[in-house]
Design a protein around this motif. Structure first.
Motif, short mmCIF file in Angstrom:
data_model
loop_
_atom_site.label_atom_id
_atom_site.label_comp_id
_atom_site.label_asym_id
_atom_site.label_seq_id
_atom_site.Cartn_x
_atom_site.Cartn_y
_atom_site.Cartn_z
N GLY A 56 61.96 51.95 46.18
CA GLY A 56 60.74 51.94 46.36
C GLY A 56 60.04 53.31 46.35
N ALA A 57 58.85 53.78 46.96
CA ALA A 57 58.04 55.19 46.68
C ALA A 57 59.76 55.95 46.91
N PRO A 58 59.28 57.48 46.85
CA PRO A 58 60.60 57.97 47.29
C PRO A 58 59.63 58.79 48.18
N ASP A 59 58.49 58.88 49.05
CA ASP A 59 58.39 59.75 49.90
C ASP A 59 58.46 58.40 51.22
N ALA A 98 60.57 43.26 35.27
CA ALA A 98 62.12 44.16 36.22
C ALA A 98 61.43 45.79 35.60
N GLY A 99 60.88 46.25 35.03
CA GLY A 99 60.43 47.48 34.34
C GLY A 99 59.43 47.37 34.72
N ASP A 117 58.08 50.95 37.86
CA ASP A 117 56.73 50.94 38.26
C ASP A 117 55.85 50.93 38.85
N ALA A 118 55.77 49.86 39.37
CA ALA A 118 54.52 49.60 40.80
C ALA A 118 55.50 50.08 41.80
N ALA A 119 56.50 50.10 42.28
CA ALA A 119 57.20 50.43 43.36
C ALA A 119 57.40 52.36 43.16
N ALA A 120 57.54 52.47 42.30
CA ALA A 120 56.99 54.21 42.13
C ALA A 120 55.91 54.73 42.96
N ASN A 121 55.22 53.51 41.99
CA ASN A 121 53.05 54.25 42.48
C ASN A 121 53.18 53.63 44.21
N GLY A 122 53.86 53.47 44.70
CA GLY A 122 53.47 52.70 46.43
C GLY A 122 52.82 51.62 46.18
N LEU A 123 53.37 49.97 45.68
CA LEU A 123 53.08 48.44 44.93
C LEU A 123 53.52 48.09 46.06
N GLY A 172 64.46 61.01 40.14
CA GLY A 172 63.31 60.47 42.13
C GLY A 172 62.13 60.11 41.44
N ARG A 173 61.73 58.92 40.16
CA ARG A 173 61.28 57.95 40.47
C ARG A 173 60.77 57.42 41.59
#
Length: 264
Positions: free
Chosen positions: A168-171, A198-199, A203-209, A226-227
Protein backbone atom coordinates in the motif's frame (compact mmCIF):
# COMPACT_ATOMS: atom_id res chain seq x y z
CA UNK A 1 16.55 -41.75 -53.56
CA UNK A 2 14.71 -39.72 -50.93
CA UNK A 3 16.71 -37.94 -48.24
CA UNK A 4 15.04 -40.01 -45.56
CA UNK A 5 16.38 -43.17 -47.23
CA UNK A 6 19.97 -42.05 -47.71
CA UNK A 7 22.40 -44.55 -46.12
CA UNK A 8 24.50 -41.85 -44.49
CA UNK A 9 26.51 -44.15 -42.25
CA UNK A 10 27.34 -46.44 -45.15
CA UNK A 11 28.38 -43.49 -47.29
CA UNK A 12 30.63 -42.23 -44.52
CA UNK A 13 32.32 -45.65 -44.34
CA UNK A 14 32.66 -45.73 -48.13
CA UNK A 15 34.33 -42.30 -48.11
CA UNK A 16 36.89 -43.44 -45.53
CA UNK A 17 37.59 -46.72 -47.31
CA UNK A 18 37.96 -44.90 -50.63
CA UNK A 19 40.46 -42.44 -49.18
CA UNK A 20 42.61 -45.13 -47.64
CA UNK A 21 41.92 -47.92 -50.17
CA UNK A 22 42.01 -50.12 -47.11
CA UNK A 23 39.25 -51.47 -44.90
CA UNK A 24 41.73 -51.80 -42.04
CA UNK A 25 42.86 -48.17 -42.13
CA UNK A 26 39.27 -47.01 -42.62
CA UNK A 27 38.31 -49.05 -39.54
CA UNK A 28 41.08 -47.35 -37.52
CA UNK A 29 39.79 -43.92 -38.55
CA UNK A 30 36.20 -44.76 -37.70
CA UNK A 31 37.03 -46.66 -34.50
CA UNK A 32 35.32 -49.85 -35.68
CA UNK A 33 36.54 -53.27 -36.80
CA UNK A 34 37.57 -54.07 -40.40
CA UNK A 35 34.72 -56.60 -40.46
CA UNK A 36 32.23 -53.83 -39.62
CA UNK A 37 33.61 -51.75 -42.50
CA UNK A 38 33.23 -54.70 -44.85
CA UNK A 39 29.64 -55.24 -43.72
CA UNK A 40 28.77 -51.58 -44.27
CA UNK A 41 30.29 -51.61 -47.75
CA UNK A 42 28.45 -54.79 -48.73
CA UNK A 43 25.16 -53.37 -47.42
CA UNK A 44 25.75 -50.16 -49.35
CA UNK A 45 26.54 -52.10 -52.54
CA UNK A 46 23.36 -54.15 -52.12
CA UNK A 47 21.28 -51.00 -51.63
CA UNK A 48 22.79 -49.15 -54.58
CA UNK A 49 23.01 -52.17 -56.84
CA UNK A 50 26.63 -51.48 -57.79
CA UNK A 51 30.07 -52.82 -56.90
CA UNK A 52 32.23 -50.18 -55.22
CA UNK A 53 35.56 -51.98 -54.68
CA UNK A 54 37.54 -54.70 -56.39
CA UNK A 55 40.29 -56.71 -54.69
CA UNK A 56 43.49 -56.94 -56.77
CA UNK A 57 46.98 -58.26 -56.04
CA UNK A 58 47.95 -54.67 -55.27
CA UNK A 59 45.05 -54.16 -52.87
CA UNK A 60 41.65 -52.43 -53.13
CA UNK A 61 40.66 -50.49 -56.23
CA UNK A 62 37.63 -48.31 -56.84
CA UNK A 63 35.26 -49.35 -59.58
CA UNK A 64 34.32 -46.80 -62.26
CA UNK A 65 30.89 -46.45 -60.61
CA UNK A 66 32.50 -45.61 -57.27
CA UNK A 67 34.89 -43.12 -58.87
CA UNK A 68 31.98 -41.42 -60.63
CA UNK A 69 30.09 -40.81 -57.40
CA UNK A 70 32.98 -40.00 -55.08
CA UNK A 71 33.57 -36.29 -55.96
CA UNK A 72 29.94 -35.35 -55.36
CA UNK A 73 29.88 -37.38 -52.14
CA UNK A 74 32.96 -35.65 -50.75
CA UNK A 75 31.58 -32.27 -51.74
CA UNK A 76 28.35 -33.13 -49.91
CA UNK A 77 30.26 -34.11 -46.75
CA UNK A 78 32.16 -30.81 -46.86
CA UNK A 79 28.85 -28.94 -47.08
CA UNK A 80 27.50 -30.97 -44.15
CA UNK A 81 30.55 -30.00 -42.10
CA UNK A 82 29.96 -26.33 -42.99
CA UNK A 83 26.32 -26.71 -41.97
CA UNK A 84 27.27 -28.17 -38.59
CA UNK A 85 29.79 -25.37 -37.99
CA UNK A 86 27.15 -22.78 -38.87
CA UNK A 87 24.68 -24.31 -36.43
CA UNK A 88 27.30 -24.46 -33.70
CA UNK A 89 28.20 -20.82 -34.34
CA UNK A 90 24.53 -19.92 -33.92
CA UNK A 91 24.42 -21.74 -30.59
CA UNK A 92 27.41 -19.77 -29.35
CA UNK A 93 26.02 -16.43 -30.48
CA UNK A 94 25.10 -13.80 -27.92
CA UNK A 95 21.64 -13.04 -29.28
CA UNK A 96 18.82 -14.13 -26.96
CA UNK A 97 15.09 -13.88 -27.53
CA UNK A 98 13.22 -13.72 -24.22
CA UNK A 99 9.50 -13.69 -23.47
CA UNK A 100 8.29 -12.21 -20.20
CA UNK A 101 5.21 -10.44 -18.79
CA UNK A 102 5.41 -6.71 -19.38
CA UNK A 103 5.30 -5.86 -15.68
CA UNK A 104 8.09 -8.30 -14.82
CA UNK A 105 10.22 -6.86 -17.62
CA UNK A 106 9.69 -3.32 -16.36
CA UNK A 107 10.07 -3.93 -12.63
CA UNK A 108 12.59 -6.77 -12.43
CA UNK A 109 14.05 -8.14 -15.66
CA UNK A 110 15.31 -5.01 -17.45
CA UNK A 111 17.67 -3.97 -14.65
CA UNK A 112 19.16 -7.46 -14.46
CA UNK A 113 19.61 -7.71 -18.22
CA UNK A 114 21.41 -4.36 -18.15
CA UNK A 115 23.77 -5.65 -15.46
CA UNK A 116 24.34 -8.85 -17.43
CA UNK A 117 25.11 -6.87 -20.60
CA UNK A 118 27.85 -4.99 -18.73
CA UNK A 119 29.44 -8.32 -17.77
CA UNK A 120 28.97 -9.85 -21.24
CA UNK A 121 29.88 -7.27 -23.93
CA UNK A 122 28.27 -8.06 -27.26
CA UNK A 123 25.16 -9.69 -25.85
CA UNK A 124 21.89 -8.71 -27.57
CA UNK A 125 18.34 -9.20 -26.33
CA UNK A 126 15.04 -9.41 -28.14
CA UNK A 127 12.25 -8.97 -25.59
CA UNK A 128 8.69 -10.01 -26.38
CA UNK A 129 5.56 -9.89 -24.25
CA UNK A 130 4.64 -13.26 -22.76
CA UNK A 131 1.50 -15.06 -23.84
CA UNK A 132 -0.01 -18.03 -22.01
CA UNK A 133 -0.21 -19.88 -25.33
CA UNK A 134 3.25 -18.85 -26.50
CA UNK A 135 4.92 -21.32 -28.88
CA UNK A 136 8.69 -21.47 -28.39
CA UNK A 137 9.35 -22.70 -31.92
CA UNK A 138 6.98 -20.35 -33.70
CA UNK A 139 8.24 -17.33 -31.76
CA UNK A 140 11.89 -18.48 -32.03
CA UNK A 141 12.33 -18.11 -28.27
CA UNK A 142 15.39 -19.01 -26.25
CA UNK A 143 13.87 -18.45 -22.81
CA UNK A 144 10.62 -17.41 -21.14
CA UNK A 145 9.76 -16.01 -17.71
CA UNK A 146 6.30 -16.99 -16.52
CA UNK A 147 4.13 -16.63 -13.42
CA UNK A 148 3.15 -20.26 -12.94
CA UNK A 149 3.02 -23.21 -10.55
CA UNK A 150 5.76 -25.13 -12.39
CA UNK A 151 7.55 -25.81 -15.64
CA UNK A 152 4.97 -28.11 -17.21
CA UNK A 153 6.52 -29.97 -20.15
CA UNK A 154 9.62 -27.75 -20.20
CA UNK A 155 12.84 -27.40 -18.23
CA UNK A 156 13.08 -24.58 -15.69
CA UNK A 157 14.14 -23.09 -12.39
CA UNK A 158 12.19 -20.82 -10.00
CA UNK A 159 13.08 -17.18 -9.45
CA UNK A 160 13.19 -16.41 -5.74
CA UNK A 161 10.21 -17.63 -3.73
CA UNK A 162 6.55 -17.84 -4.59
CA UNK A 163 5.22 -15.50 -1.92
CA UNK A 164 2.55 -12.90 -2.57
CA UNK A 165 2.66 -9.72 -0.52
CA UNK A 166 0.10 -6.97 0.01
CA UNK A 167 1.44 -3.46 -0.58
CA UNK A 168 0.00 0.00 0.00
CA UNK A 169 0.95 3.67 0.03
CA UNK A 170 4.00 4.35 2.22
CA UNK A 171 2.42 7.01 4.41
CA UNK A 172 -0.44 4.78 5.48
CA UNK A 173 -2.86 6.97 3.59
CA UNK A 174 -4.93 6.24 0.54
CA UNK A 175 -7.74 3.76 0.12
CA UNK A 176 -7.83 0.44 1.91
CA UNK A 177 -9.91 -1.35 -0.71
CA UNK A 178 -8.23 -4.15 -2.72
CA UNK A 179 -6.86 -3.45 -6.18
CA UNK A 180 -7.99 -6.07 -8.69
CA UNK A 181 -5.82 -7.58 -11.42
CA UNK A 182 -6.05 -10.97 -13.22
CA UNK A 183 -3.65 -12.69 -10.80
CA UNK A 184 -5.60 -11.47 -7.77
CA UNK A 185 -9.32 -11.27 -8.59
CA UNK A 186 -11.62 -9.27 -6.35
CA UNK A 187 -15.41 -9.55 -5.93
CA UNK A 188 -17.47 -7.04 -7.86
CA UNK A 189 -18.07 -3.85 -5.94
CA UNK A 190 -15.11 -4.25 -3.56
CA UNK A 191 -12.36 -2.85 -5.79
CA UNK A 192 -12.17 0.83 -6.61
CA UNK A 193 -9.76 0.12 -9.46
CA UNK A 194 -9.04 -2.81 -11.75
CA UNK A 195 -5.81 -3.00 -13.73
CA UNK A 196 -4.25 -5.29 -16.32
CA UNK A 197 -1.29 -6.66 -14.40
CA UNK A 198 0.56 -6.73 -11.08
CA UNK A 199 2.93 -3.94 -12.08
CA UNK A 200 0.05 -1.55 -12.63
CA UNK A 201 -1.45 -2.76 -9.34
CA UNK A 202 1.75 -1.77 -7.50
CA UNK A 203 1.74 1.66 -9.14
CA UNK A 204 -1.92 2.13 -8.24
CA UNK A 205 -1.15 1.21 -4.62
CA UNK A 206 1.75 3.68 -4.56
CA UNK A 207 -0.67 6.38 -5.68
CA UNK A 208 -3.13 5.60 -2.90
CA UNK A 209 -5.75 3.78 -4.98
CA UNK A 210 -5.89 0.82 -2.62
CA UNK A 211 -3.90 -2.21 -1.56
CA UNK A 212 -2.45 -4.66 -4.04
CA UNK A 213 -1.71 -8.34 -3.46
CA UNK A 214 1.18 -9.04 -5.82
CA UNK A 215 4.18 -11.37 -6.25
CA UNK A 216 6.89 -10.42 -3.75
CA UNK A 217 9.55 -10.64 -6.47
CA UNK A 218 7.77 -8.00 -8.51
CA UNK A 219 7.31 -5.62 -5.57
CA UNK A 220 10.77 -5.88 -4.00
CA UNK A 221 12.30 -2.92 -5.88
CA UNK A 222 9.36 -0.62 -5.10
CA UNK A 223 9.42 -1.67 -1.44
CA UNK A 224 13.19 -1.07 -1.25
CA UNK A 225 12.74 2.36 -2.88
CA UNK A 226 9.99 3.33 -0.42
CA UNK A 227 7.30 3.70 -3.12
CA UNK A 228 5.11 1.16 -1.31
CA UNK A 229 5.21 -0.70 1.99
CA UNK A 230 4.39 -4.33 2.74
CA UNK A 231 1.24 -4.72 4.83
CA UNK A 232 0.52 -7.77 6.95
CA UNK A 233 1.79 -11.27 6.33
CA UNK A 234 2.71 -12.71 2.96
CA UNK A 235 0.97 -15.75 1.53
CA UNK A 236 1.92 -18.53 -0.85
CA UNK A 237 1.04 -18.31 -4.52
CA UNK A 238 2.37 -19.08 -7.98
CA UNK A 239 5.93 -17.92 -8.56
CA UNK A 240 8.00 -16.72 -11.47
CA UNK A 241 9.93 -19.38 -13.36
CA UNK A 242 12.60 -19.37 -16.04
CA UNK A 243 11.53 -22.02 -18.55
CA UNK A 244 12.50 -23.36 -21.97
CA UNK A 245 12.21 -26.60 -23.96
CA UNK A 246 15.17 -28.94 -23.47
CA UNK A 247 17.01 -28.04 -26.73
CA UNK A 248 17.02 -24.33 -25.86
CA UNK A 249 17.75 -25.07 -22.19
CA UNK A 250 20.97 -26.85 -23.20
CA UNK A 251 22.39 -23.87 -25.07
CA UNK A 252 25.44 -22.31 -23.45
CA UNK A 253 24.08 -18.79 -23.84
CA UNK A 254 20.80 -19.77 -22.14
CA UNK A 255 22.59 -21.59 -19.32
CA UNK A 256 24.75 -18.52 -18.64
CA UNK A 257 21.77 -16.16 -18.56
CA UNK A 258 19.70 -18.51 -16.39
CA UNK A 259 22.57 -18.71 -13.89
CA UNK A 260 22.88 -14.92 -13.78
CA UNK A 261 19.14 -14.31 -13.35
CA UNK A 262 18.78 -17.06 -10.76
CA UNK A 263 21.54 -15.60 -8.63
CA UNK A 264 20.22 -12.06 -8.92
Amino acid sequence: MKRTHLPLNGLRVFDAAARHLSFTRAADELAVTPAAVGQQIRALEDMLGVVLFRRTPRGLELTPEAEAGLPALRSAFLELEESVRAMQAGQSSQHLTIAAPRDLTAKWLSARLAAYAVQEPGVQFMLVAADDALDFTEANLDLALRLTDGTGEHEGVPLGDSRFVTVGAPDGGGLESPIAWPGCPVEDGKAVVRVADAGLAIDAAANGLGRACVPALLAEADIAAGRVVALGESRDGPGYWLIAPLPQWRQKKVKALVAALSEG
